[in-house]
Design a protein around this motif. Structure first.
Motif, short mmCIF file in Angstrom:
data_model
loop_
_atom_site.label_atom_id
_atom_site.label_comp_id
_atom_site.label_asym_id
_atom_site.label_seq_id
_atom_site.Cartn_x
_atom_site.Cartn_y
_atom_site.Cartn_z
N UNK A 45 -3.62 18.82 -1.33
CA UNK A 45 -3.38 18.16 -2.60
C UNK A 45 -2.91 16.73 -2.35
N UNK A 46 -2.95 15.88 -3.38
CA UNK A 46 -2.68 14.46 -3.25
C UNK A 46 -1.26 14.18 -2.74
N UNK A 47 -0.26 14.91 -3.29
CA UNK A 47 1.13 14.62 -2.92
C UNK A 47 1.40 14.96 -1.47
N UNK A 48 0.98 16.19 -1.06
CA UNK A 48 1.23 16.58 0.33
C UNK A 48 0.38 15.75 1.30
N UNK A 49 -0.85 15.37 0.85
CA UNK A 49 -1.70 14.53 1.70
C UNK A 49 -1.06 13.16 1.93
N UNK A 50 -0.42 12.62 0.89
CA UNK A 50 0.25 11.31 1.04
C UNK A 50 1.40 11.39 2.04
N UNK A 51 2.23 12.45 1.92
CA UNK A 51 3.34 12.60 2.85
C UNK A 51 2.85 12.79 4.27
N UNK A 52 1.77 13.65 4.39
CA UNK A 52 1.22 13.89 5.74
C UNK A 52 0.65 12.60 6.34
N UNK A 53 0.00 11.80 5.55
CA UNK A 53 -0.58 10.53 6.04
C UNK A 53 0.51 9.55 6.49
N UNK A 54 1.61 9.49 5.72
CA UNK A 54 2.71 8.60 6.10
C UNK A 54 3.35 9.05 7.41
N UNK A 55 3.47 10.42 7.57
CA UNK A 55 4.06 10.94 8.80
C UNK A 55 3.16 10.65 10.00
N UNK A 56 1.84 10.84 9.80
CA UNK A 56 0.92 10.57 10.90
C UNK A 56 0.86 9.07 11.24
N UNK A 57 1.08 8.20 10.27
CA UNK A 57 1.04 6.75 10.52
C UNK A 57 2.18 6.30 11.45
N UNK A 58 3.35 6.89 11.32
CA UNK A 58 4.49 6.53 12.16
C UNK A 58 5.54 5.74 11.38
N UNK A 59 6.50 5.21 12.12
CA UNK A 59 7.61 4.44 11.54
C UNK A 59 7.09 3.12 11.00
N UNK A 60 7.09 2.99 9.68
CA UNK A 60 6.51 1.79 9.07
C UNK A 60 7.32 0.53 9.37
N UNK A 61 8.65 0.67 9.48
CA UNK A 61 9.49 -0.50 9.76
C UNK A 61 9.20 -1.06 11.15
N UNK A 62 9.06 -0.14 12.12
CA UNK A 62 8.77 -0.59 13.47
C UNK A 62 7.41 -1.26 13.56
#
Length: 883
Positions: A45-62
């Motif tokens: 689903x869209x919500x869990x896919x968004x969270x999963x994508x952010x986790x796979x992307x890594x630390x955004x600040x770094x």
């Protein structure tokens, strides 16, 4: 408008930062959105896919921080590329400007080249003598150790050999080496020759941290070996086959084992050109060292203060040596011992003088740039009116000047290459002896020239550039050409520049005038004899072939007898004390037996010589009272002949014959048997308040190895010198001659330093005066060009030409007078620096003041008159029509 540019730069940086932040956010969002879309296609689903994508992307600040850094680096590269591109454009623009007005640029480059080249030449000398560090391993650890008397502050460079050995053996905080220099005779070559040989301890080269360039240096256990300097090796043919062969020094064989590097200079001006081991007994060859010079290397953790404290403690436990007044030791960095205070002061003074000349050249360059600015007002005003940046225009104009200065630096280095040998040849020998390296153009010189060229370009270019751009800021094409703007510009910058340039020239001319007058005073000194009619032959006999007094006396007596019979000879004398350099001079306090003079009342330096009965015949001296020495006079009888000056000082108009005096509280009195006319034995530049001389009879039964033969002639010195040389060779073919020639040669060498300072300062002053004349002319031409409209109106209304010319010349001369007065005030303030170089010349000499003022004002008047005359060629109708 000028206040807006800093804020615009700040806003531009903020815009770039905002742009980079926006690009980073968009890039991160794009990656996360693409991964989210893919996960949704896989069934999430869209919500869990968004969270999963952010986790796979890594630390955004770094990741954002890394991207931000890369963005800044990219912008920096782009800025650098833009800067290099604009710099290339600026250089091309400058080169096009050079092609349009080659005459102007040639004059400007030549002006800067003259100033930079002279400055670099003097810097090369100062660098080699004072600035360049010693070329030894860890030179900061090396120290010079001098014998010292703490009661009176006097010191001696030499220490008795026995004390040196004792000190070295007991010192564990400083590694100590010692040396002693003597002249020996080499007799195995094509002709006998003197060789300065320094006996060294076997650890000295290790202390200095220097190895031989060819072969090896001296090590413990060596005996009867010799290491040559590179200069001596080249003089003897530069043949490496010389290594391992034997040479004869003072009739003893020494094996050549090495050659030192070409840059190596032993850290003592008294060093010889060859080095031999000096054993524990202080013997090197036939020579025994009575005294030694000490050099030390402080061990790790020891500084000069600690070394001095431990030295004092060590010396306190040693017994004082009888007949030796210097029983303490003084430690100084070896770096400080290579040039005395007088030499350092003289060299810094010369460098200061050439820096003033460079400053005059910079002012002159500014003058030329200001005078040229009138022809560029339209071009620059148009660029500003169409939106050109002031900063870019200033940078472009400065690039022109820096490029001109760089060309001047290149030409200046070429001038240094051509003139440095001449300058070095002019240097007095006592200056060259202190050089730790060859005086040459090397990497340090190039670096100095580069920095100087850039600095000169900035100094000469920024003021005209900024001033011109500001004057054009209104956008009025005729702003710079208008009378009112031009007059204000002239008053603000032109007048101060003229005054400064004149003042600097006066300072140099005043120094040159003082030194020139001092040198003329030296040249005009009457020495009491004709140096061109006296020949001096200095001989040092071999210690092995002439090992006792009888052998040496026999040689000198035979030589005197032989030379006395030569044609043109009027007298021959054996002496110790030929002028000017070999006299014994020492501070004295004289006291007459009747108490006519209190000891210490006359601090002075007394010339002293040991002479035979023919000494005064060689000089052609006249006896004023009493008699001269006879062969029956011996030193033990304490008789003396004095000059008329000393007799007058001691006894006035009374007869001095038979009277007695003593020197420095000596217990024995000296009896005056004769008075002669004054002889200037101290040399022409002897600077004591008076130059007194006394003579004692030479011991007829003894003779040192070194002796001087004085030969009086009827004027044909060249012929007599040649026949005297043959006479010496006939008596002993193996005896080299230390010196043989007219006495005028060493007398001239004694004033070499004064001549050098006078010539150098005169050249600098003449160049500065010429540049000042050109600068005054350029600025007045600029001022006249700015006032063309006013002059045209006045001429149209009937103003007389003489009145116009007089007005322009008067304004220019008024500035020259102000600059002259200012320069004289500064000169009188700093003239005390030259006091030690002057001979019978006051630092406030009025004739020099008057001469300098006349010369500067005359030159300035001529420089003012030419633009004034040109102003008369203005066509009023044409100028008013243009306006």
């Amino acid at each position: 408008m000028r206040f807006r540019e800093p804020f615009e730069r700040i806003l531009a940086r903020r815009r770039i930062k905002a742009k980079i932040e926006k690009e980073i956010r968009e890039e991160i969002e794009m990656h996360i959105a693409e991964r989210t879309e893919w996960l949704v296609e896989q069934g999430a689903d869209m919500k869990s896919a968004r969270k999963r994508a952010e986790a796979l992307f890594g630390n955004q600040s770094t990741i954002a921080g890394d991207c931000r850094q890369m963005g800044y680096e990219r912008e920096g590269r782009m800025n650098n590329a833009r800067f290099l591109g604009s710099l290339v454009q600026d250089v091309r623009y400058a080169l096009r400007s050079f092609r349009r007005q080659p005459g102007f640029h040639i004059a400007l480059v030549a002006t800067l080249a003259l100033g930079i080249g002279a400055n670099v030449s003097v810097f090369s000398v100062v660098d080699a003598l004072l600035l360049r560090p010693l070329a030894f391993s860890h030179p900061e650890q090396l120290i010079s150790i001098r014998s010292y008397n703490p009661e009176n502050g006097n010191s001696s460079q030499e220490t008795p050999f026995v004390r040196a050995v004792e000190f070295a053996a007991n010192s564990d905080f400083v590694d100590i080496g010692f040396s002693s220099t003597r002249s020996v005779v080499r007799t195995d070559g094509a002709a006998p020759q003197h060789v300065g040989v320094t006996g060294v301890s076997d650890n000295l080269f290790n202390i200095l941290g220097v190895n031989a360039a060819i072969g090896r240096s001296i090590v413990p256990g060596d005996d009867h070996v010799v290491v040559l300097s590179d200069q001596l090796f080249r003089r003897w043919g530069s043949d490496t086959a010389l290594l391992g062969t034997d040479i004869v020094l003072d009739d003893e064989l020494f094996t050549v084992i090495g050659v030192m590097p070409s840059w190596f200079r032993y850290p003592s001006p008294r060093s010889g050109r060859a080095w031999v081991p000096m054993g524990a007994a202080g013997r090197f060859g036939t020579t025994v060292a009575r005294g030694a010079q000490l050099i030390g290397r402080m061990t790790d953790g020891i500084n000069e203060e600690v070394a001095q404290q431990q030295t004092d403690a060590l010396v306190a436990g040693m017994e004082d040596l009888p007949q030796f007044d210097y029983n303490a030791f003084q430690i100084t960095p070896l770096e400080e011992s290579r040039a005395n205070g007088d030499l350092s002061k003289a060299l810094w003074t010369v460098l200061g003088a050439v820096s003033i000349m460079l400053f005059v050249a910079i002012i002159n360059a500014v003058n030329l740039l200001l005078a040229r600015s009138v022809t560029r007002t339209r071009e620059l005003a148009i660029r500003l009116s169409v939106g050109g940046s002031k900063t870019r225009i200033i940078r472009q104009l400065s690039t022109e000047t820096i490029l001109q200065s760089a060309m001047g630096g290149i030409l200046g280095v070429a001038l240094v290459w051509l003139s440095l040998d001449v300058l070095v040849a002019m240097l007095p020998s006592e200056i060259l002896l202190t050089a730790v390296r060859d005086i040459t153009v090397d990497g340090r010189t190039y670096l100095y020239t580069f920095g100087l060229s850039v600095g000169v370009g900035l100094l000469a270019g920024l003021l005209p550039s900024i001033t011109i751009v500001r004057a054009l800021g209104t956008g009025n094409l005729g702003a710079m050409g208008s009378s009112r703007t031009g007059t204000g510009f002239w008053k603000k910058w032109g007048q101060p520049l003229v005054i400064t340039e004149v003042a600097m020239s006066v300072l140099l001319l005043f120094a040159a005038g003082l030194l020139g007058k001092s040198f003329l005073n030296i040249v005009n000194v009457d020495p009491g004899f004709d140096p061109d009619k006296v020949i001096v032959a200095s001989l040092q006999l071999s210690g092995s072939r002439y090992d006792d007094d009888s052998a040496r006396l026999s040689f000198f007596q035979e030589l005197k007898s032989h030379i006395s019979g030569l044609p043109g000879v009027t007298g021959v004398s054996r002496a110790l004390g030929a002028p000017p350099g070999s006299n014994f001079r020492f501070p004295v306090a004289l006291e007459t037996e009747d108490g006519g003079l209190i000891p210490g009342e006359m601090p002075n330096v007394l010339n002293f010589a040991q002479v035979d009965s023919e000494y005064f015949d060689a000089f052609g001296s006249k006896v004023v009272a009493g008699r001269l020495f006879s062969n029956s006079d011996v030193p033990s009888e304490r008789s003396t002949v004095i000059d008329l000056d000393l007799a007058t000082k001691l006894w006035g108009d009374e007869s001095p014959i038979g009277r007695r005096f003593r020197v420095n509280d000596e217990t024995s009195w000296v009896t005056v048997i004769g008075v002669i006319e004054e002889l200037q034995l101290g040399g022409l530049d002897w600077r004591a308040s008076a130059d007194f001389s006394m003579f004692s009879p030479i011991n007829p039964a003894r003779s040192p190895r070194f002796m001087q033969i004085l030969i009086g002639t009827d004027g044909n010195t060249n012929a007599v010198a040649e026949t005297s040389r043959k006479a010496i060779s006939e008596i002993d073919p193996l005896q080299p001659i230390w010196q043989l020639g007219p006495l005028s040669v060493p007398m001239g060498q004694a004033i070499h330093r004064n001549k050098f300072y006078g010539i150098v300062m005169t050249v600098f002053a003449a160049v500065a005066l010429g540049l000042t004349g050109i600068g005054v002319f350029g600025l007045l031409a600029f001022a006249v060009a700015q006032q063309r409209r006013d002059l045209s109106v006045r001429m149209a209304l009937g103003a007389r030409a003489r009145t116009l010319v007089a007005g322009i010349v008067t304004r220019g001369l008024a500035l020259a007078v102000v600059g002259c007065v200012l320069g004289l005030a500064v000169s009188l303030t700093f003239s005390k620096i030259l006091a030690g170089f002057l001979f019978e010349t006051r630092p406030t000499d009025l004739s020099v003041l008057a001469g300098v003022s006349f010369l500067v004002l005359t030159t300035s008047g001529l420089a003012c008159f030419i633009p004034a005359r040109r102003a008369l060629r203005i066509d009023p109708a044409r100028v008013l029509m243009e306006e």
